[in-house]
Design a protein around this motif. Structure first.
Motif, PDB file in Angstrom:
ATOM      1  N   TRP A  63      49.772 -36.313  26.361  1.00 34.97           N
ATOM      2  CA  TRP A  63      49.089 -37.531  26.825  1.00 34.97           C
ATOM      3  C   TRP A  63      49.534 -37.887  28.245  1.00 34.97           C
ATOM      4  CZ3 TRP A  63      45.083 -40.226  24.993  1.00 34.97           C
ATOM      5  CH2 TRP A  63      44.813 -41.477  25.538  1.00 34.97           C
ATOM      6  N   SER A  64      48.584 -38.283  29.067  1.00 38.07           N
ATOM      7  CA  SER A  64      48.856 -38.890  30.373  1.00 38.07           C
ATOM      8  C   SER A  64      48.047 -40.176  30.453  1.00 38.07           C
ATOM      9  CB  SER A  64      48.469 -37.949  31.520  1.00 38.07           C
ATOM     10  OG  SER A  64      49.326 -36.830  31.577  1.00 38.07           O
ATOM     11  N   GLU A  65      48.635 -41.217  30.985  1.00 45.68           N
ATOM     12  CA  GLU A  65      47.982 -42.521  31.005  1.00 45.68           C
ATOM     13  C   GLU A  65      46.769 -42.525  31.946  1.00 45.68           C
ATOM     14  OE1 GLU A  65      48.613 -44.964  29.063  1.00 45.68           O
ATOM     15  OE2 GLU A  65      50.412 -44.097  28.151  1.00 45.68           O
ATOM     16  N   PRO A  66      45.714 -43.284  31.588  1.00 49.07           N
ATOM     17  CA  PRO A  66      44.532 -43.361  32.461  1.00 49.07           C
ATOM     18  C   PRO A  66      44.859 -43.788  33.886  1.00 49.07           C
ATOM     19  CG  PRO A  66      44.034 -44.305  30.310  1.00 49.07           C
ATOM     20  CD  PRO A  66      45.511 -44.007  30.317  1.00 49.07           C
ATOM     21  N   ASP A  67      45.762 -44.756  34.049  1.00 48.01           N
ATOM     22  CA  ASP A  67      46.121 -45.209  35.399  1.00 48.01           C
ATOM     23  C   ASP A  67      46.786 -44.095  36.199  1.00 48.01           C
ATOM     24  OD1 ASP A  67      45.078 -47.669  34.835  1.00 48.01           O
ATOM     25  OD2 ASP A  67      47.009 -48.709  34.663  1.00 48.01           O
ATOM     26  N   ALA A  68      47.606 -43.278  35.529  1.00 49.52           N
ATOM     27  CA  ALA A  68      48.257 -42.163  36.221  1.00 49.52           C
ATOM     28  C   ALA A  68      47.226 -41.138  36.677  1.00 49.52           C
ATOM     29  CB  ALA A  68      49.295 -41.518  35.308  1.00 49.52           C
ATOM     30  N   CYS A  69      46.237 -40.865  35.822  1.00 49.85           N
ATOM     31  CA  CYS A  69      45.173 -39.935  36.198  1.00 49.85           C
ATOM     32  C   CYS A  69      44.387 -40.476  37.391  1.00 49.85           C
ATOM     33  CB  CYS A  69      44.244 -39.694  35.010  1.00 49.85           C
ATOM     34  SG  CYS A  69      45.062 -38.977  33.561  1.00 49.85           S
ATOM     35  N   ARG A  70      44.088 -41.765  37.369  1.00 48.22           N
ATOM     36  CA  ARG A  70      43.383 -42.387  38.490  1.00 48.22           C
ATOM     37  C   ARG A  70      44.208 -42.307  39.771  1.00 48.22           C
ATOM     38  NH1 ARG A  70      44.067 -48.264  38.006  1.00 48.22           N
ATOM     39  NH2 ARG A  70      46.027 -47.557  38.924  1.00 48.22           N
ATOM     40  N   ASP A  71      45.495 -42.632  39.682  1.00 48.36           N
ATOM     41  CA  ASP A  71      46.352 -42.574  40.871  1.00 48.36           C
ATOM     42  C   ASP A  71      46.391 -41.159  41.436  1.00 48.36           C
ATOM     43  OD1 ASP A  71      46.941 -45.244  40.577  1.00 48.36           O
ATOM     44  OD2 ASP A  71      48.864 -44.901  39.558  1.00 48.36           O
ATOM     45  N   GLY A  72      46.450 -40.173  40.546  1.00 44.72           N
ATOM     46  CA  GLY A  72      46.443 -38.788  41.002  1.00 44.72           C
ATOM     47  C   GLY A  72      45.155 -38.434  41.713  1.00 44.72           C
ATOM     48  N   ALA A  73      44.023 -38.887  41.191  1.00 46.13           N
ATOM     49  CA  ALA A  73      42.734 -38.600  41.824  1.00 46.13           C
ATOM     50  C   ALA A  73      42.602 -39.293  43.170  1.00 46.13           C
ATOM     51  CB  ALA A  73      41.597 -39.012  40.894  1.00 46.13           C
ATOM     52  N   ARG A  74      43.145 -40.481  43.296  1.00 41.65           N
ATOM     53  CA  ARG A  74      43.117 -41.188  44.584  1.00 41.65           C
ATOM     54  C   ARG A  74      43.916 -40.417  45.630  1.00 41.65           C
ATOM     55  NH1 ARG A  74      45.734 -46.002  44.682  1.00 41.65           N
ATOM     56  NH2 ARG A  74      44.500 -46.734  46.458  1.00 41.65           N
ATOM     57  N   LEU A  75      45.113 -39.973  45.234  1.00 39.51           N
ATOM     58  CA  LEU A  75      45.932 -39.207  46.170  1.00 39.51           C
ATOM     59  C   LEU A  75      45.278 -37.871  46.494  1.00 39.51           C
ATOM     60  CD1 LEU A  75      48.428 -38.779  47.857  1.00 39.51           C
ATOM     61  CD2 LEU A  75      49.675 -38.086  45.790  1.00 39.51           C
ATOM     62  N   LEU A  76      44.662 -37.241  45.501  1.00 40.08           N
ATOM     63  CA  LEU A  76      43.985 -35.969  45.735  1.00 40.08           C
ATOM     64  C   LEU A  76      42.834 -36.135  46.723  1.00 40.08           C
ATOM     65  CD1 LEU A  76      43.561 -32.961  45.049  1.00 40.08           C
ATOM     66  CD2 LEU A  76      42.126 -33.710  43.124  1.00 40.08           C
ATOM     67  N   ALA A  77      42.003 -37.157  46.531  1.00 43.51           N
ATOM     68  CA  ALA A  77      40.869 -37.375  47.429  1.00 43.51           C
ATOM     69  C   ALA A  77      41.334 -37.622  48.861  1.00 43.51           C
ATOM     70  CB  ALA A  77      40.032 -38.550  46.931  1.00 43.51           C
ATOM     71  N   ALA A  78      42.325 -38.483  49.007  1.00 43.96           N
ATOM     72  CA  ALA A  78      42.843 -38.784  50.350  1.00 43.96           C
ATOM     73  C   ALA A  78      43.448 -37.543  50.992  1.00 43.96           C
ATOM     74  CB  ALA A  78      43.882 -39.902  50.268  1.00 43.96           C
ATOM     75  N   SER A  79      44.188 -36.772  50.223  1.00 42.17           N
ATOM     76  CA  SER A  79      44.869 -35.595  50.766  1.00 42.17           C
ATOM     77  C   SER A  79      43.882 -34.509  51.165  1.00 42.17           C
ATOM     78  CB  SER A  79      45.866 -35.054  49.737  1.00 42.17           C
ATOM     79  OG  SER A  79      46.867 -36.012  49.450  1.00 42.17           O
ATOM     80  N   LEU A  80      42.816 -34.326  50.397  1.00 40.98           N
ATOM     81  CA  LEU A  80      41.802 -33.333  50.777  1.00 40.98           C
ATOM     82  C   LEU A  80      41.185 -33.680  52.134  1.00 40.98           C
ATOM     83  CD1 LEU A  80      40.028 -32.794  47.334  1.00 40.98           C
ATOM     84  CD2 LEU A  80      41.435 -31.115  48.566  1.00 40.98           C
ATOM     85  N   VAL A  81      40.908 -34.958  52.346  1.00 38.28           N
ATOM     86  CA  VAL A  81      40.349 -35.388  53.632  1.00 38.28           C
ATOM     87  C   VAL A  81      41.344 -35.144  54.756  1.00 38.28           C
ATOM     88  CG1 VAL A  81      39.540 -37.390  54.945  1.00 38.28           C
ATOM     89  CG2 VAL A  81      38.772 -37.052  52.584  1.00 38.28           C
ATOM     90  N   ARG A  82      42.614 -35.477  54.518  1.00 37.84           N
ATOM     91  CA  ARG A  82      43.631 -35.296  55.561  1.00 37.84           C
ATOM     92  C   ARG A  82      43.896 -33.810  55.824  1.00 37.84           C
ATOM     93  NH1 ARG A  82      44.852 -36.087  59.056  1.00 37.84           N
ATOM     94  NH2 ARG A  82      47.108 -36.354  59.246  1.00 37.84           N
ATOM     95  N   ILE A  83      43.875 -32.976  54.789  1.00 38.16           N
ATOM     96  CA  ILE A  83      44.048 -31.542  54.991  1.00 38.16           C
ATOM     97  C   ILE A  83      42.904 -30.989  55.839  1.00 38.16           C
ATOM     98  CG2 ILE A  83      44.016 -29.303  53.806  1.00 38.16           C
ATOM     99  CD1 ILE A  83      45.555 -30.741  51.500  1.00 38.16           C
ATOM    100  N   ASP A  84      41.693 -31.438  55.538  1.00 35.90           N
ATOM    101  CA  ASP A  84      40.536 -31.012  56.337  1.00 35.90           C
ATOM    102  C   ASP A  84      40.706 -31.446  57.791  1.00 35.90           C
ATOM    103  OD1 ASP A  84      37.611 -30.184  56.697  1.00 35.90           O
ATOM    104  OD2 ASP A  84      37.511 -32.312  57.203  1.00 35.90           O
TER     105      ASP A  84
END
Length: 421
Positions: free
Chosen positions: A395-416
């Motif tokens: 199990w992983s908490e919904p908020d943790a999954c959301r936080d991970g997706a937020r960081l992933l989205a931001a990081s993909l843009v910055r990597i680009d």
């Protein structure tokens, strides 16, 4: 400093949308205890891959597939000549697996790309989601098969010859798996990438214990697998004095106890496991004449792992007593250092998003281990409740999954942005 577009992308992440997709996939191969059984090349695996492809097509993304069944979903960038930035993980599971291992990384990737699209951001590079085929290796071995074939560490013919535990042959099942996501463009093995970023549950307790929201992975531990066989002599348990025994079982236990002590380090970085132990003839009143056991030895530092491996041989010889012992290394995976500049991007974006994080090695092998040989690679960890994984209680908490997706989205843009400078 994180640029405005990265903030904008993170703000468009929908935790509810991500969770709904994750729970929809959890219905495919669902088990009575709340987990999933979605092993590679099964109808359930194909159904999950087809659903991911449909979701991607619904967002206007193109779908590609290579000859082993690795699935790629692409959002075009401004410049068609640029290599893609790829993110994802896997959809297959253990026989009694959880709903988060692997699949969360794929669903997070889809959510991140949809958030970037909703934010109206056009990246310079294409952005791709990948679902690697047969990461788990639970039905067909070895682990990380799809990414191994992709980077050339394993041949397609060798993979197709793999035989499942139920007697099926991968090459016989592959055509149906490929057809499940048709139509799809053909993807070449080894097609280059600009960068690879994999999100995954931690599968351990550290983030939860430390009260940290996310983990930034610095390295993936190397592994050495050994099989040790001790040969003594069978004897009567009641009539044979201890001084005259050649007890293979006792010798094996001495070896294991000595290694357990030698491989206990202050930083708790060494991983030493004996997962199999067997004695023959296995009778209660017979001194064992043979003992065999496995060793799984892990550490992120290649030089230290070599030293520890040498100690395995030395310790076994030192504690064999009147018995004989053979130690065979039966496999291994080299340690992988991930790209420092990419882990730096993750850390910077986490700071800007006010997300607590820690840098840590990965104790488990992931597809990122293979991808690091092809392009700059990084990993992001989401906490696992009580560290449980490969288990229906995962199990992983919904908020943790959301936080991970937020960081992933931001990081993909910055990597680009960084790769485009």
């Amino acid at each position: 400093m994180m640029y405005a577009d990265a903030h904008k992308a993170a703000s468009h992440v929908s935790g509810e949308r991500l969770w709904n997709r994750l729970m929809r996939l959890a219905e495919i191969g669902a088990t009575a205890k709340g987990g999933v059984n979605r092993q590679a090349m099964t109808p359930e695996d194909s159904q999950a891959r087809a659903l991911m492809a449909d979701w991607a097509r619904g967002l206007g993304f193109s779908v590609q597939q290579d000859g082993i069944g690795n699935l790629f979903m692409r959002r075009d960038g401004r410049d068609i000549s640029r290599l893609p930035i790829v993110t994802g993980s896997h959809l297959d599971s253990q026989p009694t697996g959880g709903c988060f291992d692997g699949v969360l990384g794929v669903v997070m990737a889809l959510e991140a790309l949809e958030a970037i699209q909703e934010a109206g951001i056009r990246t310079h590079h294409p952005l791709e989601i990948v679902a690697w085929m047969n990461e788990e290796g639970s039905r067909y071995g070895p682990v990380c098969m799809g990414s191994s074939v992709y980077v050339g560490r394993m041949g397609l013919a060798e993979a197709c010859a793999s035989v499942a535990s139920d007697g099926a042959v991968l090459g016989d099942e592959l055509p149906a798996a490929l057809a499940a996501v048709a139509p799809a463009e053909e993807r070449d093995f080894g097609a280059p990438m600009a960068a690879y970023l994999e999100s995954h549950i931690e599968q351990g307790p550290v983030l939860e214990e430390q009260g940290v929201q996310l983990g930034i992975v610095s390295a993936i531990q190397g592994i050495r697998w050994f099989r040790c066989e001790v040969t003594g002599a069978e004897a009567h348990a009641g009539t044979t004095p201890r001084r005259m025994r050649r007890d293979a079982g006792q010798a094996a236990m001495r070896m294991i106890a000595a290694m357990e002590e030698a491989f206990t380090d202050e930083g708790d970085a060494i991983r030493f496991t004996v997962g199999q132990f067997h004695v023959d003839p296995g009778s209660p009143n017979v001194v064992p004449g043979r003992a065999a056991f496995s060793i799984d030895l892990r550490h992120p530092d290649a030089a230290l792992l070599d030293t520890l491996s040498e100690q395995v041989h030395a310790i076994c010889q030192e504690h064999r007593g009147p018995c004989q012992v053979t130690v065979e290394q039966v496999g291994g995976v080299a340690p992988v250092d991930l790209a420092p500049w990419m882990t730096g991007v993750l850390d910077d974006c986490a700071a800007e998003l006010d997300v607590t994080r820690m840098t840590m090695p990965s104790g488990a092998v992931h597809d990122a281990s293979n991808m690091a040989a092809l392009c700059p690679t990084a990993m992001l960890f989401i906490p696992s409740r009580e560290g449980i994984s490969h288990n229906e209680a995962e199990w992983s908490e919904p908020d943790a999954c959301r936080d991970g997706a937020r960081l992933l989205a931001a990081s993909l843009v910055r990597i680009d942005e960084r790769l485009s400078q």
